[in-house]
Scaffold this motif. Structure first.
Motif, PDB file in Angstrom:
ATOM      1  N   MET A  72      35.100  31.749  52.388  1.00 22.45           N
ATOM      2  CA  MET A  72      35.751  32.678  53.298  1.00 22.45           C
ATOM      3  C   MET A  72      36.395  33.803  52.494  1.00 22.45           C
ATOM      4  O   MET A  72      36.755  33.625  51.324  1.00 22.45           O
ATOM      5  N   PRO A  73      36.583  34.973  53.108  1.00 24.62           N
ATOM      6  CA  PRO A  73      37.340  36.036  52.438  1.00 24.62           C
ATOM      7  C   PRO A  73      38.750  35.556  52.102  1.00 24.62           C
ATOM      8  O   PRO A  73      39.313  34.685  52.774  1.00 24.62           O
ATOM      9  N   LYS A  74      39.315  36.120  51.035  1.00 26.56           N
ATOM     10  CA  LYS A  74      40.645  35.700  50.566  1.00 26.56           C
ATOM     11  C   LYS A  74      41.615  36.876  50.688  1.00 26.56           C
ATOM     12  O   LYS A  74      41.793  37.664  49.756  1.00 26.56           O
ATOM     13  N   PRO A  75      42.272  36.998  51.854  1.00 34.06           N
ATOM     14  CA  PRO A  75      43.173  38.138  52.055  1.00 34.06           C
ATOM     15  C   PRO A  75      44.466  37.982  51.264  1.00 34.06           C
ATOM     16  O   PRO A  75      44.882  36.878  50.905  1.00 34.06           O
ATOM     17  N   LEU A  76      45.098  39.105  51.006  1.00 35.19           N
ATOM     18  CA  LEU A  76      46.378  39.103  50.306  1.00 35.19           C
ATOM     19  C   LEU A  76      47.501  38.697  51.253  1.00 35.19           C
ATOM     20  O   LEU A  76      47.451  38.975  52.452  1.00 35.19           O
ATOM     21  N   ASN A  77      48.528  38.061  50.689  1.00 32.08           N
ATOM     22  CA  ASN A  77      49.707  37.801  51.511  1.00 32.08           C
ATOM     23  C   ASN A  77      50.450  39.107  51.757  1.00 32.08           C
ATOM     24  O   ASN A  77      50.121  40.154  51.186  1.00 32.08           O
ATOM     25  N   ALA A  78      51.435  39.049  52.625  1.00 32.11           N
ATOM     26  CA  ALA A  78      52.100  40.286  53.069  1.00 32.11           C
ATOM     27  C   ALA A  78      52.790  41.015  51.926  1.00 32.11           C
ATOM     28  O   ALA A  78      52.798  42.250  51.877  1.00 32.11           O
ATOM     29  N   PHE A  79      53.386  40.262  50.994  1.00 29.40           N
ATOM     30  CA  PHE A  79      54.073  40.912  49.877  1.00 29.40           C
ATOM     31  C   PHE A  79      53.097  41.687  48.996  1.00 29.40           C
ATOM     32  O   PHE A  79      53.317  42.855  48.672  1.00 29.40           O
ATOM     33  N   ASN A  80      52.016  41.052  48.575  1.00 28.01           N
ATOM     34  CA  ASN A  80      51.035  41.748  47.730  1.00 28.01           C
ATOM     35  C   ASN A  80      50.384  42.898  48.473  1.00 28.01           C
ATOM     36  O   ASN A  80      50.091  43.949  47.890  1.00 28.01           O
ATOM     37  N   TYR A  81      50.157  42.688  49.769  1.00 28.21           N
ATOM     38  CA  TYR A  81      49.563  43.758  50.569  1.00 28.21           C
ATOM     39  C   TYR A  81      50.481  44.986  50.566  1.00 28.21           C
ATOM     40  O   TYR A  81      50.027  46.122  50.311  1.00 28.21           O
ATOM     41  N   ALA A  82      51.752  44.778  50.865  1.00 20.48           N
ATOM     42  CA  ALA A  82      52.678  45.904  50.939  1.00 20.48           C
ATOM     43  C   ALA A  82      52.826  46.582  49.582  1.00 20.48           C
ATOM     44  O   ALA A  82      52.902  47.825  49.494  1.00 20.48           O
ATOM     45  N   THR A  83      52.842  45.789  48.510  1.00 21.31           N
ATOM     46  CA  THR A  83      52.963  46.354  47.168  1.00 21.31           C
ATOM     47  C   THR A  83      51.766  47.248  46.854  1.00 21.31           C
ATOM     48  O   THR A  83      51.917  48.379  46.370  1.00 21.31           O
ATOM     49  N   LEU A  84      50.588  46.746  47.126  1.00 20.43           N
ATOM     50  CA  LEU A  84      49.379  47.524  46.846  1.00 20.43           C
ATOM     51  C   LEU A  84      49.250  48.712  47.796  1.00 20.43           C
ATOM     52  O   LEU A  84      48.710  49.761  47.416  1.00 20.43           O
ATOM     53  N   TYR A  85      49.737  48.579  49.013  1.00 16.66           N
ATOM     54  CA  TYR A  85      49.656  49.692  49.959  1.00 16.66           C
ATOM     55  C   TYR A  85      50.512  50.854  49.471  1.00 16.66           C
ATOM     56  O   TYR A  85      50.089  52.025  49.521  1.00 16.66           O
ATOM     57  N   ASN A  86      51.712  50.547  49.001  1.00 21.23           N
ATOM     58  CA  ASN A  86      52.560  51.601  48.438  1.00 21.23           C
ATOM     59  C   ASN A  86      51.870  52.277  47.261  1.00 21.23           C
ATOM     60  O   ASN A  86      51.895  53.511  47.114  1.00 21.23           O
ATOM     61  N   GLU A  87      51.249  51.459  46.409  1.00 19.54           N
ATOM     62  CA  GLU A  87      50.559  52.011  45.246  1.00 19.54           C
ATOM     63  C   GLU A  87      49.419  52.928  45.677  1.00 19.54           C
ATOM     64  O   GLU A  87      49.217  54.006  45.093  1.00 19.54           O
ATOM     65  N   ALA A  88      48.658  52.530  46.715  1.00 19.65           N
ATOM     66  CA  ALA A  88      47.552  53.350  47.196  1.00 19.65           C
ATOM     67  C   ALA A  88      48.046  54.673  47.755  1.00 19.65           C
ATOM     68  O   ALA A  88      47.412  55.724  47.549  1.00 19.65           O
TER      69      ALA A  88
END
Length: 1023
Positions: free
Chosen positions: A267-283
């Motif tokens: 199955m796909p392995k999505p990021l948890n909310a913390f890593n998602y938000a961190t990477l979103y800010n970086e993007a």
């Protein structure tokens, strides 16, 4: 002395045999015994002891074998086992007893005692008959390119679709399973790169779901000689499915019950909310924008301190089960006498889906599938020369799914696309988008995410799908031996129909966004909570098929000469929905000759047509011919090389066709176009008439000229068999749209017969079967190498050779060649400029193929190599003292897959999408030397997401496709409860996959419903 023997005896008769044997010996002089035991070569030598050899014969499942022939190798004395598997033979000690039964390996045993129980092993690969179109042929005299798999192998795979049980078992046949939706998880199959015609009991018809217990064999027909009689349906090869028939003997009853668990593979392995938000800010920063998540937001996501305002929902875990049950029951019986034989089977299958459900509903919202099958095959000898065959088949399929919009039909079964929508939502919804539930129990959501996935799965209503299919086959075969020995005539007719319906029962649901105010939590609603709507049942698929055939044959030997001839005339009319019937008409014939099965020849031809072509261009002629030479039959080999049983060289060449006509495209059609008002006031609305796609009055069938060269080897009494084949097939007159068409006429140009593609490859098959006493073992393998090249395509003008489609593979992916990532501003300044885009460090850098200093469409090239794809399978197993084991390894090499879309790229869906584990290894200035993913962006990135070699990944894999372990209770224990046999077993499907990529399955990936790993246990009881 004449040797005395008995064919069938019960154990209590052994004493009588000994008494009669002694009495017989007293009546003749001892010298006779001495002479006989020396083979008539003299009157001297030791006198061997004559006695009774007896025992029980069973198969690996402990079932008694009836009709086994036991004979003395020296003088031919013969006995036959009875319906309890018991036998008795008067034979001298020291002689060799030979045990033989059709479909089983022949056993030779040196007689050293009076009691001998044996377990015989099936030898299905060495059966004497080869299935082909409309009849069978003796294997030793066949020069066709065919391969078969039989019931036992099919039953070891716990599958809903027979396609999935064929994977890795026959050379030339490759499969691809792109979805795991219950009832719709059948693999796509390709025979030497083509889509083959499917025939069930000789009739071309759709196969979506069939009970493996009712199948006797599945045979692939590969070369032109094997398929030319199909006429305009022979180019892709053919797959023959032959169902079981009753045999003369006592009634046999078999019941199988099995239950298993299905688990998703990868199955796909999505990021948890913390890593998602961190990477979103970086993007966002990479895109020149301000971050949206504060340090407080990130800390709340990390600690989980605010589950309503800063949720962290693992949607795959919350929506999907860890596993789902799989249940199947089968009951069949067979038997008959000299005048009538029968096979009757019923099958029930229940495959549950992966979606979680809720007790709040009185209906099922899971993606479940149930199937009921009944088959009856009856053969009746109306007279000694006239045989009637009646086959009846019925299938009912019921499916459920969550509510949603959109209906699709796959292989005659309709499905609500709500299930696909849910998996798309799982792949695109971040863990921190909204809470599953709010504190008051309402569904979470907000302005950007108004389709709570739990609501989609559980609170959007439900959908029922139905499919009903029935068929009736009737044939009469008259043996005309009273007119001419070997002559026969047969009439055959069949009708089958399939109807599919969908009944939607959908409803709407609201989502609520909670906010912490000084007075407490307040909610903002999005959407409306509705009630179940009484949707109308919709006929989504309607299919009728009528097929009739008249055939005549002649089969006779004259000394060492053997000839066989067959002529057929058939017509098939297929109606789908309200379309005009699709009508095929074919006249065909074949003539084969062999001399002492040493020199072989066959000629095949057909005259075939389809009513979708215009008069004068409706019928075509399709000939094929083949030659063979079994060198092992030559005296200079047969008399000196005893271990070589078969050395057959064979070759064939012929033309086949593919009717790919479209819907009467030779006629020009006009339809209502835009409309206009004329007159004052409301006026009169008048439609214009628009010309549809231009007609092609010269359209004809696609063609293929096929060459096949093969060699068959049989060694050591055919314990070891090998087959190697080379094929070179030219497909031409393929329908394509001309690349040099112009849009100046304002219309769409038609497909024309202009394309040429060549398919070449090698098929290899090897098998070895043997035994050490009662330990029977086997190993077999197959390898398929397939390559294809576009030899002609009327493509648009392309400036450089590397841009051209001609000379490339048909599955070629075109794009830029990636050279890594831009590392800094100096790297960008010293690199070719990208047209329409200003790259930044961390973006993908591409090759400038034409060296003009600009990256643009002139640098697009074929990305996959031109080496052939290799598919392979390795099957092995053994049986010993009631235990049986088999395993199948299957895989592919030199295979590439192109990954893209929301499970591969970050923050898609206009920046609202998910991110996954592979994005953690993105390019940053700190990770520039080790990064495997480009710098992050929000939304689409025209440079990084352009088609390129960066997204082309290895599709190589090896899968433990199937494994089974069984144990059959000793027959004496089964007999105590008046059963013929009891066998318990465990088996599995898709058990483990070895591949270079670990974040997705090499066959089923992206937003698709995942393929399933099945672990299954069952019991089989026979009476």
């Amino acid at each position: 002395m004449m040797k005395f023997y008995l064919k069938v005896l019960e154990p209590h008769a052994y004493g009588k045999v000994l008494f009669k044997g002694l009495l017989f010996a007293m009546l003749f002089p001892v010298s006779s015994f001495a002479q006989n035991n020396n083979g008539g070569k003299g009157t001297t030598g030791a006198v061997q002891t004559s006695g009774v050899l007896s025992g029980m014969l069973t198969n690996i499942y402990g079932e008694p074998l009836f009709g086994v022939q036991i004979k003395s190798k020296s003088d031919g004395a013969v006995a036959t086992s009875d319906n309890k598997g018991q036998y008795s033979l008067l034979i001298d000690s020291g002689e060799v007893a030979v045990f033989s039964l059709k479909g089983y390996l022949t056993r030779e045993v040196n007689v050293s005692g009076g009691k001998l129980d044996l377990v015989l092993t099936e030898a299905e690969k060495q059966q004497n008959s080869v299935y082909r179109l409309y009849d069978t042929q003796n294997r030793v005299s066949s020069i066709l390119s065919t391969e078969s798999v039989y019931t036992r192998d099919l039953l070891s795979s716990p599958v809903t679709a027979i396609n999935n049980a064929l994977t890795g078992r026959m050379s030339g046949l490759s499969t691809l399973q792109s979805t795991g939706i219950p009832g719709l998880d059948a693999s796509n199959y390709f025979l030497r790169g083509q889509s083959p015609t499917i025939l069930i009991n000789g009739v071309p018809r759709d196969v979506s779901s069939i009970d493996p217990e009712e199948i006797e064999s599945v045979t692939v027909l590969k070369d032109a000689l094997a398929t030319a009689m199909l006429g305009v349906r022979g180019s892709g090869g053919a797959i023959l499915i032959t169902t079981r028939k009753g045999e003369v003997g006592k009634q046999k009853i078999s019941f199988t019950a099995q239950r298993g668990l299905q688990t998703p593979m990868r199955m796909p392995k999505p990021l948890n909310a913390f890593n998602y938000a961190t990477l979103y800010n970086e993007a966002l920063v990479n895109d020149g924008k301000a971050p949206v998540y504060t340090a407080e937001d990130l800390e709340a996501y990390r600690t989980g301190s605010d589950p309503m305002g800063h949720p962290d929902v693992n949607w795959y875990k919350e929506i999907l089960r860890n596993n789902a049950p799989f249940t199947r029951y089968n009951l069949h019986t067979s038997g008959g006498g000299n005048n009538a034989r029968y096979f009757v089977g019923v099958d029930y299958l229940d495959q549950k889906g992966l979606l979680k459900t809720s007790d709040e509903n009185t209906y099922n919202t899971n993606s479940d599938f149930k199937r009921y099958i009944v088959r009856t095959n009856i053969d009746v000898d109306l007279t000694s020369n006239l045989m009637l065959n009646l086959n009846l088949f019925g299938r009912i399929e019921n499916g459920t799914a969550p509510g949603g919009s959109g209906i699709a039909t796959f292989n005659g079964r309709s499905v609500n696309l709500g299930i696909n929508t849910i998996f798309a939502s799982l792949a695109t919804t971040p863990n921190g988008a909204y809470p599953l539930f709010n504190p008051d129990g309402s569904l979470g959501g907000n302005k950007d995410y108004q389709r709570n996935i739990y609501g989609q799965s559980v609170r959007s209503g439900y959908t029922l799908s139905y499919s009903r299919e029935m068929s009736a086959d009737l044939s009469l075969k008259r043996d005309l031996k009273d007119v001419l020995k070997g002559l026969w005539v047969k009439g055959f007719a069949t009708f089958n129909t399939n109807l599919a319906e969908v009944t939607p029962r959908g409803k709407t649901f609201a989502v609520y966004q909670g906010k912490n105010d000084p007075s407490g939590i307040t909610y903002q609603r999005f959407g409306t909570d509705g009630t179940i709507t009484a949707g109308t049942s919709t006929n989504t698929y309607q299919y009728k098929n009528f097929y009739s055939e008249l055939s005549a044959g002649y089969d006779q030997s004259f000394g060492g000469h053997h000839i066989k001839a067959l002529a057929t005339a058939n017509i098939q009319s297929i109606s789908i929905y309200s379309d005009l019937p699709l009508t095929y008409k074919t006249l065909g014939g074949t003539f084969s000759y062999d001399y002492k099965t040493k020199y072989l020849a066959e000629v095949v031809m057909s005259y075939s047509g389809l009513n979708r072509y215009r008069d004068g261009k409706r019928y075509g002629f399709f000939p094929a011919a083949g030659l063979g030479w079994n060198m092992a039959k030559e005296d200079f080999i047969a008399n000196h090389v005893k271990w070589l049983n078969t050395l057959k060289l064979r070759s064939s060449y012929g033309r086949t066709g593919n009717a790919n006509a479209g819907y009467f495209v030779y006629n020009q059609y006009f339809a209502d176009g835009d409309g206009y008002y004329f007159g004052t006031g409301s006026g009169t609305f008048v439609f214009s008439v628009g010309e549809q796609t231009l007609a092609n009055p010269n359209v004809t069938w696609e063609k293929a000229d096929k060459f096949n060269l093969g060699v068959d080897l049989g060694l050591f009494q055919d314990k070891l068999t090998l087959t190697a084949e080379y094929y070179n097939n030219k497909f031409f007159d393929l329908l394509q749209t001309r690349g040099k068409n112009t849009s100046i006429i304002g219309n769409t140009f038609p497909l024309e017969n202009i394309g040429i593609i060549r398919y070449k490859g090698v098929d290899l098959t090897a098998a070895y079967r043997d035994h050490v006493k009662n330990f029977n073992y086997f190993i077999s393998g197959n390898v398929t190498s397939n390559n294809n090249v576009i030899e002609y395509s009327d493509e648009v003008l392309r400036a450089y050779d590397w841009m051209k489609r001609t000379g490339q593979r048909t599955d070629q992916t075109f794009g830029y060649i990636a050279e890594g990532f831009y590392q800094n501003a100096a790297d960008i300044a010293n690199s070719p400029k990208t047209e329409g885009y200003n790259p930044v460090p961390g973006d993908i850098k591409y090759s400038d193929l034409n060296k003009d200093g600009i990256i643009n469409q002139f640098d697009v090239t074929g990305l996959k190599n031109k080496r052939p794809i290799i598919y392979y399978g390795l099957n092995f197993g053994f049986d010993y003292k009631g235990f049986d084991f088999s395993a199948l390894l299957q895989g592919a090499q030199n295979r590439s897959v192109y990954v893209s879309g929301p499970t591969q790229w970050e923050f898609q869906s206009e920046g609202k999408g998910q991110a996954f584990e592979q994005h953690l290894n993105r390019w940053t200035p700190a990770t520039a030397a080790t990064a495997t993913y480009p710098r992050l962006s929000v939304g689409s990135n025209p440079n990084n997401q352009a088609s390129s070699s960066f997204w082309l990944r290895s599709g190589n894999y090896m899968r433990l496709k199937n494994m089974e372990l069984g144990y059959s209770l000793p027959s004496r224990l089964a007999a105590k409860v008046r059963l013929a046999s009891i066998r318990v077993f465990v088996n599995g499907m898709n058990l483990y996959t070895f591949s270079e990529t670990k974040d997705y399955d090499p066959e089923t990936f992206g937003v698709a419903y995942p393929a399933q790993r099945i672990v299954n246990a069952g019991i089989n009881i026979k009476l």
